[in-house]
Structure formats: structure tokens, C-alpha cells
Design an enzyme around this catalytic site. Structure first.
Site, PDB file in Angstrom:
ATOM      1  N   TYR A 344      -0.783  -0.011  -6.447  1.00  0.00           N
ATOM      2  CA  TYR A 344      -0.099  -1.258  -6.796  1.00  0.00           C
ATOM      3  C   TYR A 344       0.382  -1.177  -8.245  1.00  0.00           C
ATOM      4  O   TYR A 344      -0.387  -0.876  -9.146  1.00  0.00           O
ATOM      5  CB  TYR A 344      -1.083  -2.411  -6.605  1.00  0.00           C
ATOM      6  CG  TYR A 344      -0.506  -3.818  -6.660  1.00  0.00           C
ATOM      7  CD1 TYR A 344       0.824  -4.080  -7.004  1.00  0.00           C
ATOM      8  CD2 TYR A 344      -1.308  -4.917  -6.371  1.00  0.00           C
ATOM      9  CE1 TYR A 344       1.331  -5.361  -7.031  1.00  0.00           C
ATOM     10  CE2 TYR A 344      -0.817  -6.218  -6.397  1.00  0.00           C
ATOM     11  CZ  TYR A 344       0.497  -6.430  -6.733  1.00  0.00           C
ATOM     12  OH  TYR A 344       0.993  -7.719  -6.766  1.00  0.00           O
ATOM     13  N   CYS A 345       1.674  -1.437  -8.444  1.00  0.00           N
ATOM     14  CA  CYS A 345       2.266  -1.484  -9.788  1.00  0.00           C
ATOM     15  C   CYS A 345       2.009  -0.152 -10.513  1.00  0.00           C
ATOM     16  O   CYS A 345       2.286   0.913  -9.968  1.00  0.00           O
ATOM     17  CB  CYS A 345       1.733  -2.684 -10.548  1.00  0.00           C
ATOM     18  SG  CYS A 345       2.553  -2.998 -12.130  1.00  0.00           S
ATOM     19  N   VAL A 346       1.429  -0.184 -11.723  1.00  0.00           N
ATOM     20  CA  VAL A 346       1.173   1.063 -12.437  1.00  0.00           C
ATOM     21  C   VAL A 346       0.108   1.882 -11.723  1.00  0.00           C
ATOM     22  O   VAL A 346       0.065   3.117 -11.846  1.00  0.00           O
ATOM     23  CB  VAL A 346       0.782   0.781 -13.905  1.00  0.00           C
ATOM     24  CG1 VAL A 346      -0.547   0.076 -14.002  1.00  0.00           C
ATOM     25  CG2 VAL A 346       0.749   2.059 -14.729  1.00  0.00           C
TER      26      VAL A 346
END
Length: 609
Positions: A344-346
Site C-alpha cells: 500500500y502506497c510507499v
């Protein structure tokens, strides 16, 4: 025809009477109290600077904003014809507003020169339209702010990066100077202040002082009533155990709730710039609980909230001590050699880096991957690139060198600035001028539960991703490997969210084309969080499917098919097709034969910044 409704002069007795009766003595006393509380708030801001606890200030950020807007002004003023065009455009708007105002003062109908977007909550109070004074302020503001934004839009000769920064800072200034943000120019604030005889200002300034104290000299805006939530009590309550811990993460395994589970376990790699429980909020919103209830064996990384001891941990250490260490432990606990991973995301960026590194090593343990709102190509990374040019990164690195980490409050402030009109100014007005506590909201409680970033890791991320875009260019070196995403040939489920300010959907779309295997690109409604955390039972938003991510994002979207509700069932169908085999759930006891280290959600997630 005369319009009697608009025949009153500006701020007439009738208009003032609509704000309610005023107790002058009480109002005067509360104004004195407000001044006293304001002094306390100022002292709370100055004290940590005087005793050296707070050394940095906002001078670098202000200088960057002034420099960016200065370049925009220079572009328009350097050419007399352009300058005249800009001045004429603004003057024309104000001349039209003046003519309209004169008509209205004469009691005639007058069409507004500028009207707010119907979705703009700042000007919903009827006084903004019915009272000439406030209507004039509103329209003057809209004319000016839209003129400034058009200056940026029409500055074709400005260098693209500088134009992007000017656009960002112009929007920040525009949001800040809105008349809705000030007591004297906001009818509902005047009404509240007179109705409460100034008691609202006393409460608000007390809260301001408390929030500056909570930020240790910086304003930490409260966006939710924090007294209503506690991690492990009414947030992050899905039953499970801590099955492994090192200096970088705790590995959580969740207790099965079904009689059988998919044989292939899943590993979730959340971002370390926030805490993992965004995927395990209340039981009704929990993606983790939903996965467990669908018969999945779920492991989740809970990152440490780092301090100076982790300053030298970079991307390589986070990869080795995060997902790689988790893979090792999952194999020991379950006996499985294949794992499905989610990032998720970074955390998704790190997962993509891990996939490329494993591919280079010939390690095939991750056999399918899901990426939530994840960028691997940062060319179109949106407004966060404003904070990632060479000068800004050097300033961040200088700040991190003092303590060995980037403060979570700074990252939270940057994210809030991406949507300042929704995440900053409404709370400043509601909290510190109306004196009202924000309502309890689990997502905003999580948003404020910020984490720090290690110096080496954050510097690597900013330079290699946002500044140099090395991953998709085949130039990122992690450990002893130069990474090539084309060597990642496993199936990938790539989820983007349509209104994402952090990982824009066209950026995610471009990055999805960098992988070497089949990619199912899915676009969800809403933004970076709500577009991901969207349980099927809520029947909110929608998602789009349109085939593989090839060509232009705009063309893909135009041809895509919209589906109502959550994307979660679509993802589950995709996941089960990868490996449908099941095993009895009693074989997936958290920790296996080893004694767990404690109950989920563990200890790392409870550490406050």
C-alpha cells in the site's frame, strides 16, 4: 423591477439583528479572556524556541513559496503586453462586480459576476448571498483567486517544475485568504461570536494553546476527538498475534474465522509513513478482518516508529528486515513456499522494489502481488513533487541530520497541504474560532497518529523516486542489484483511486506498464484512503475495469466499464484464481508451533511520535 429583498444598506440594523442579541458586558469580559488565552497560545509557540527545543522554522518553506510565486510574477511582468493583459483581466472582473453591486444597492436584480462551486462548503451560509457586504467579499475573493490560478494556467513559457510549484503555492495562498477564514468577514462566525458573547473565542484559543503544546511548539491541528479512540480497544481489534519482531517491524498473524483457508497465505506490506491499522479500523471497515472472514491467512507488517537508533536504515534494510524477513517467517510458520503479497502506497513501492530484487536473485516465493495506490514511476507524481526538488531535499536532509529522522508532524502537514481546503482551514475555523471540538472520526484519528521516517531511508526514497525516478528507468540500486521491473513477471493487481492526491491514477497507470507480467489495472472511486478502505457492505463508490494498462490513461478511462460498489470482491476473485487450493484452518494457528510474542496489534503501533 425593484427587488425589495436586497434594498437594505450594507450591514444594516436588520442584518445585524439577524445575528441575535448581544450582552455587551459579557462580550467585553470574554474578549479580555480571549486575549489572555491568545497570549498563552503565543507563549506555547515561543517557549520551545527560546529554550532551544525547536530550532527549525518555516523560513525555508516560505522562501520556496515566495520564490515560486516570484517567478510567476516575473513571467507576466517581463513582457509589457502580457502585464497589461493580466491587469486588464483583473480590472475587468472588478469593474463588473462594482457595476453589479451598484445595481443591487439600487434595489435591482443583479446577476452575480462570480459564483462558488456548488460543492464549496465555505459559502453555504445564506448571508453570503443575501447580505450585500458578504456577497461583495465572496465575489471579490472568487474573482481574485480564479484570476491568480489562471495566471499560472496561462504561463506557458514558465519552466514546468516552477510552474507546478507556483500553481501549488497559489492554491495554498488562495485557500488561506478566503474570507470564510476570518471572524470579521464570515457571517456565520460573526453570528456564533455574538450569539455566545465571545465564549467561542475563549474556548477556541484554549484549544489552540493545547494543540501547540501537543505539537511541542508546532500547531498540531486536531481533526478528530482523540479521546474516543484507542488502538487495540476500538481500533485495530481483529484477533491475532505478534509472531515475529526485529528492530524494524513486528509481524502480525491473524486468527482464522473459517473452517478452511486458502493454502497460499498473504503478506500485507503497509506504508511506514503511516500506521498499518488504516487497514484495520473499526470491524465494519477493516480490510484485514474482511480478508480473514473470506478464508485468507493474513500476515501484516507493523513498522517500528523509528527514532535516532534507526537513522542508518535505508531502503535495503527496510526490504531485508521487512518483507524478506516476513517471507522467511511465514515459511517457517506455515510451511508454504508461495505467498501472495499486498503493498500500500510507499509500502507498495517497497514491495515492487522487493519483487525486482527477488527476481534478480531467482527467488520465486512471492507468486502474485497486489498494489494499492502505489507509484513506481514518479514522473506524474502530483503535488508531492513540490517538496522533492534538490533544494527542498537538501533542507529536509539538513533537518533530519539533527535527530536522525524526519518528524511525522512534517509529513502530516505536507499531506494536509495537498487538500488544505478540506484538511486545514475548516478545522482552524471550527476549532479555534467556533470553539467546537471536532467530531470523532476513526480515519482522521489514524491520520493524526503520525510516524517518523529514518534519515537514510527517507533520503533514498525522495532522491531515487521523486527526484530521479530511478526505479522505472532501471537505475535504482538496492543492495548489490540494479533493479529491472521488467523481470517481474508474476500476476499483479494494480489498484488506483480516481481522486488520489498522493498517488494520482495516471501516475499509477504509467507505472503499471513497467512490469513484465500481466497486470489487472482497476480504478476505484474516491481517494487515497476511502477508495481503498471501501467495504462491500457499505455499497459506496464504484470501480472501473478496462483491460490491461496500455496506451494513455485518458483513453483507458474513456473505454472502461463502471461497476457499482466495492472492488474488494473483484480482487478476491482474482486472488483465488491464482491459487484456489484450501487447507484446514486448524493448521494456521498464529505462530504455528512457536509461542507468539503477544497479542495483535502489537507494541510498535502504539508508539507515538
Amino acid at each position: 423591477m425593484k427587488n425589495e429583498k436586497h434594498s437594505n444598506p450594507l450591514l444594516s440594523a436588520e442584518s445585524l439583528a439577524s445575528f441575535g442579541p448581544v450582552d455587551i458586558e459579557t462580550l467585553a469580559r470574554n474578549m479580555g479572556r480571549a486575549v489572555e488565552e491568545g497570549g498563552k497560545a503565543l507563549a506555547a509557540y515561543l517557549r520551545p524556541r527560546e529554550d532551544g527545543r525547536v530550532k527549525s522554522d518555516i523560513s525555508e518553506e516560505v522562501a520556496d513559496a515566495v520564490n515560486s510565486i516570484g517567478h510567476l510574477a516575473q513571467y507576466w511582468l517581463s513582457d509589457p503586453q502580457r502585464a497589461l493583459q493580466a491587469q486588464t483581466s483583473l480590472a475587468s472582473g472588478f469593474m463588473s462586480l462594482w457595476a453589479s453591486s451598484l445595481q443591487r444597492m439600487a434595489g435591482e436584480d443583479a446577476k452575480p459576476v462570480a459564483e462558488p462551486d456548488p460543492k464549496d462548503a465555505r459559502f453555504r451560509d445564506p448571508e453570503w448571498s443575501q447580505n450585500q457586504y458578504f456577497d461583495l467579499l465572496k465575489q471579490a475573493y472568487l474573482i481574485t483567486s480564479r484570476w491568480a490560478e489562471k495566471l499560472v494556467h496561462d504561463a506557458d513559457g514558465l519552466e514546468p517544475r516552477m510552474r507546478h510549484k507556483a500553481d501549488f503555492y497559489v492554491r495554498q495562498v488562495s485557500a488561506a485568504i478566503s474570507p470564510s477564514n476570518f471572524i470579521a468577514t464570515n457571517p456565520s462566525l460573526i453570528r456564533d461570536t455574538l450569539a455566545e458573547n465571545g465564549e467561542n473565542l475563549v474556548r477556541g484559543l484554549e484549544m489552540l494553546k493545547e494543540d501547540i503544546d501537543a505539537g511541542e511548539g508546532e500547531l498540531k491541528i486536531r481533526q478528530s476527538d482523540t479521546s474516543k479512540f484507542e488502538v487495540g480497544v476500538n481500533l485495530a481489534t481483529t484477533p491475532g498475534k505478534v509472531v515475529f519482531r526485529n528492530a524494524t517491524m513486528e509481524l502480525l498473524q491473524y486468527t482464522p474465522t473459517t473452517s478452511s483457508v486458502l493454502k497460499r497465505p498473504i503478506l500485507i506490506c503497509p506504508p511506514w509513513i503511516n500506521k498499518f491499522y488504516v487497514l484495520d479500523l473499526t470491524p465494519e471497515k477493516s480490510f484485514i478482518k474482511w480478508c480473514v472472514d473470506q478464508g485468507l491467512t493474513v500476515f501484516v507488517i507493523s513498522w517500528v516508529n523509528p527514532d535516532e537508533k534507526q537513522r542508518n536504515k535505508g531502503f535495503f534494510e527496510y526490504m531485508k528486515e521487512g518483507p524478506i524477513a516476513a517471507l522467511d517467517e511465514i515459511g517457517k510458520i506455515t510451511g508454504e513456499k508461495e505467498v501472495s503479497a499486498i503493498g500500500y502506497c510507499v509500502g507498495g513501492t517497497l514491495l515492487a522494489v522487493t519483487l525486482a530484487w527477488l527476481a534478480a536473485k531467482g527467488d520465486t516465493r512471492i507468486t502474485s502481488a497486489t498494489l494499492f495506490a502505489t507509484q513506481v514511476d514518479f514522473e506524474k507524481a502530483g503535488d508531492l513533487k513540490v517538496f522533492a526538488d534538490e533544494d527542498h531535499i537538501q533542507w529536509i536532509e539538513k533537518m533530519m541530520a539533527e535527530h536522525g529522522y524526519f518528524p511525522g508532524s512534517k509529513m502530516a502537514a505536507a499531506f494536509n497541504m495537498l487538500r488544505s481546503q478540506e484538511l486545514i482551514w475548516p478545522y482552524l475555523v471550527n476549532n479555534y474560532m467556533r470553539g467546537k471540538q471536532p467530531t470523532p472520526f476513526d480515519l482522521l484519528y489514524w491520520n493524526a497518529d503520525a510516524t517518523r521516517m529514518p534519515e537514510k531511508n527517507h533520503s533514498f526514497y525522495l532522491r531515487n523516486c521523486y527526484l530521479e525516478n530511478n526505479l522505472t528507468r532501471g537505475r535504482m540500486v538496492v543492495g548489490d542489484e540494479t533493479l529491472d521491473l521488467k523481470k517481474v513477471t508474476i500476476p499483479i493487481y494494480e489498484l488506483a483511486t480516481r481522486e488520489d492526491h498522493i498517488a494520482p491514477p495516471n501516475s499509477v497507470f504509467t507505472g503499471a506498464q513497467a512490469f513484465g507480467g500481466p497486470v489487472r489495472y482497476v480504478l476505484s472511486g474516491s481517494g487515497h484512503i476511502a477508495g481503498v478502505v471501501n467495504p462491500p457492505a457499505r455499497k459506496k463508490y464504484q470501480y472501473w475495469l478496462g483491460g490491461p494498462p496500455t496506451g494513455r490513461y485518458e483513453d483507458w478511462l474513456e473505454a472502461a466499464t463502471e461497476h457499482p460498489g466495492s472492488w474488494w470482491p473483484d480482487w478476491l476473485t482474482w486472488l483465488k484464481k491464482q491459487a484456489p487450493e484450501e487447507v484446514p484452518a486448524d493448521k494456521r494457528k498464529p505462530g504455528g508451533r512457536r509461542k507468539p510474542l503477544g497479542d495483535a496489534p502489537g507494541s510498535y503501533v502504539r508508539v507515538k511520535s
